[in-house]
Design an enzyme around this catalytic site. Sequence first.
Site, mmCIF file in Angstrom:
data_model
loop_
_atom_site.group_PDB
_atom_site.id
_atom_site.type_symbol
_atom_site.label_atom_id
_atom_site.label_comp_id
_atom_site.label_asym_id
_atom_site.label_seq_id
_atom_site.Cartn_x
_atom_site.Cartn_y
_atom_site.Cartn_z
ATOM 1 C CB CYS A 19 47.084 20.003 26.655
ATOM 2 S SG CYS A 19 48.642 20.512 27.390
ATOM 3 C CG HIS B 216 50.102 13.508 29.054
ATOM 4 N ND1 HIS B 216 50.415 13.348 27.729
ATOM 5 C CD2 HIS B 216 49.537 14.746 29.154
ATOM 6 C CE1 HIS B 216 50.083 14.437 27.060
ATOM 7 N NE2 HIS B 216 49.552 15.300 27.899
#
Length: 654
Positions: free
Chosen positions: A25, A573
Amino acid sequence: MDYKKVAEEINLALGENNIQALAHCATRLRIVLKDPSKVDQEALDNNDDIKGTFKANGQFQIIIGPGDVNNVYDELLKVANISAATKEELKELSEGGKKNPLMDLVKVLSDIFVPMLPALVAGGLLMALNNVLTAEDLFGPQSIIERFPVLADFASIVNLLATAPFAFLPILVGFSATKRFGGNAYLGAAMGMAMVMPSLVNGYGVAEAISSGTMPYWDVFGLQVAQAGYQGSVLPIVAVAWILAKLEKFFHKKIPAAFDFTFTPMLAIIITGFLTFILVGPVMRTVSDALTNGLIWLYTTTGALGLSVFGFFYSPIVITGLHQTFPAIETTLLADIAKTGGSFIFPVASMANMAQGAAALAIAVISKNKKQKSLAGSASLSALLGITEPAIFGVNLKLKFPFICAMIAAAIGSLMLGFFKVLAVALGAASVIGFISIAPKSIPEFILSGLVTIVVAFVLTYIYGKKTMDLSVADTDEKVSEAEASVAINEDPQVEADGVSDELIAAPVSGSVIPLKDVKDPVFASEMMGKGAAIKPEAHEVYAPVSGELTIVYDSKHAYGIKSDGGSEILIHIGIDTVKMDGLGFSTNKKVGEHVVKGELLGSFDSQVIKEAGYDDTVMMIVTNTGSYAGVETLASGNIAAGEKLLSLEKTYQ
C-alpha cells in the site's frame, strides 16, 4: 536507500521461499507467509531501512515508507521470484478464503458505539461528579450537598445532564446503528424516540409493571401489545435499526423515484414500529436482560478470582480486537446501574493498560538501542494514558516477555479490584486517570490497585530484561561521545539539514482535528512513519497542503505523497486500510510528477462508501522526513477548514 539490497535483506529475514503472496500500500509491504515461524524478527528490527513490522489480519506487514515502498516491492518480487498479487488475492489468502463472523460482529458493534462514546463519556463523567457531590461517607458522614446545601441545585442539574445520554440511549444508538447499516440515520433516531416516549411505561419499570399487573396494553386487531418503553436499552434498538435500514433499502429499490421520497420513510417507520412493539422489542429485551443478569452472575459468582483471570487475558483480547464489543456491554451495565452497581470491565481494562505501559517503560529504561528506547518511551506514556496499541504492537509483543509480565501484573491488579469490589460508574479513559470514572467510595482502592499493577509490571520486566536482553549492542551513532557530537553539530550551524526550511503545512481537508496517537492504526498512531495530525473529515475534497511535486498518486487514489518546495515530504492517507477498496469511492485527476500549488484540488472521496465498506475514513497527514526537523508541531484543534494552518515545521541543522 539501496532498494535491491533492502529487498535481499527482507527476503533473507523472511526465510527462503517463504513468501506466498506479496502486495503493498502507500507505506508498507503486505505479505502472506507460508510459515511465519521462519521469520528472523531480530534481523528485521535491526534493519535501519525498515521502520517497523507487525502482523494483522493474517498478513505480515513491513513498514518502509511512501515512495520507497514501491521500489522495494519491485525488487522483492524479483529477488523472491514471485508474481505480484492483487489485493483481493492477498486478502483471500490471508483470511484462508473464509470470513470470520465473530470479527464481523465485533467490527459492526465498534462502528456503532465508537462514534457515540463522546456523549457517553461526557454523561458518565458527569455522573461521577454527581456521585462525588451526593455520596455519603466519602468526605465524612454527610454528603457534600448536605454540608453545603447551596450546591444542591447545581448537583441536580449535573445529574440531569449525566442521566440524559443513558435515559435516551435508544435515540443515540438508533441514529448510529441505522447509519452503520446503510439507512437514514434520522429515521433511526426517530425510531429511538418512539421507543422512549413519555406515554410509555418507563423501561426501568417495565418488569415491575408486568409483575404487578399494571402494564397498559394496546388492542391492535385483537392482539394485546404492551406499552413498554426502552429507556437505557441497547440490543433492542440495534435490531430495530437493522430492520429499518433493510426496509428502507428495499422500498428505495421498489418505489418509483417520484414517490420514493414521500412514501419510503413512512412505510419503513410504520412497519418497523409495529414489529418493534409486537415482536422485536420484547424478544431483544429478554435477550438483553439475560445478558445483563448473566454478567452480574459471573461477577458475583467468580468474584476476585474471575476478575483476575479476566485481567490476565484482557491484553490478548485487545490483540484480537474483541475488546471493541465491550462498550456495548458496559453501556448496558451503566444504563441499569441501580441493579448492576456499575461496570467491572472498565477497572480491569485500566489495570491491563497501565501494566502494558509500565512494561514498555521498563524496556525504555534498560534498552541501549536508540530506536527501541525512543519507541518504548513514547509508547509507554501513551499506554499509561489509555492508548496501548503502540506499546503492545511496537514494543511488548516483539520482545514477548514484557507482554507476559504485563499480563501477570494486570491479573494481580484485577485480583485486588475484585477483593475491594471496585466498580466504575462511568465510561472514560481506561488509564492512570481512570479513577474519575470509579465509584467515589472505591477510588482509593482503585489507585492502590493501579500502583501495585504498575510496580509489578515494571519490576518484572526490568529484572527479566536485565538478564535476557543484549545490552552490549548500541546504535553506531550512540558510540559518538557527547563532546564529539557537539563539535559536529556546531561546526557549521548555518547549514540546513537535508535542504529543508521552516514551513507551515495546511489542512488537506475540512473536518475535526484529532491527535495522531488516537488514530486506529498502530503504524500511524505510534508515529513510526513520522509526526503529523489526523482529521475526521466533514467535507470530501482533498487539497494540496503545500506547493511541490507529487511523488505518490496511487491507482487506488487513497493516498498522495508530495515533496514540497521547502523540502518537506508529506503523505496524505485517506482512511485506514482503504487500499483494499481499489479506488471505489475515490477520484483524482492528478499524476505522479505533476507540480501542484498549495490549495489546489487533488481529488475527492466518499465517506459513506468508505464506511459502508467497513473502513474508517479518518484522513492522516504525515511528515515522513520528520527526522530532518527540530520540531513538528500541531497548530490547530477542533474544527478546521481545508487550507488553514495545521502543522508547523522547524528546521534543524547539521
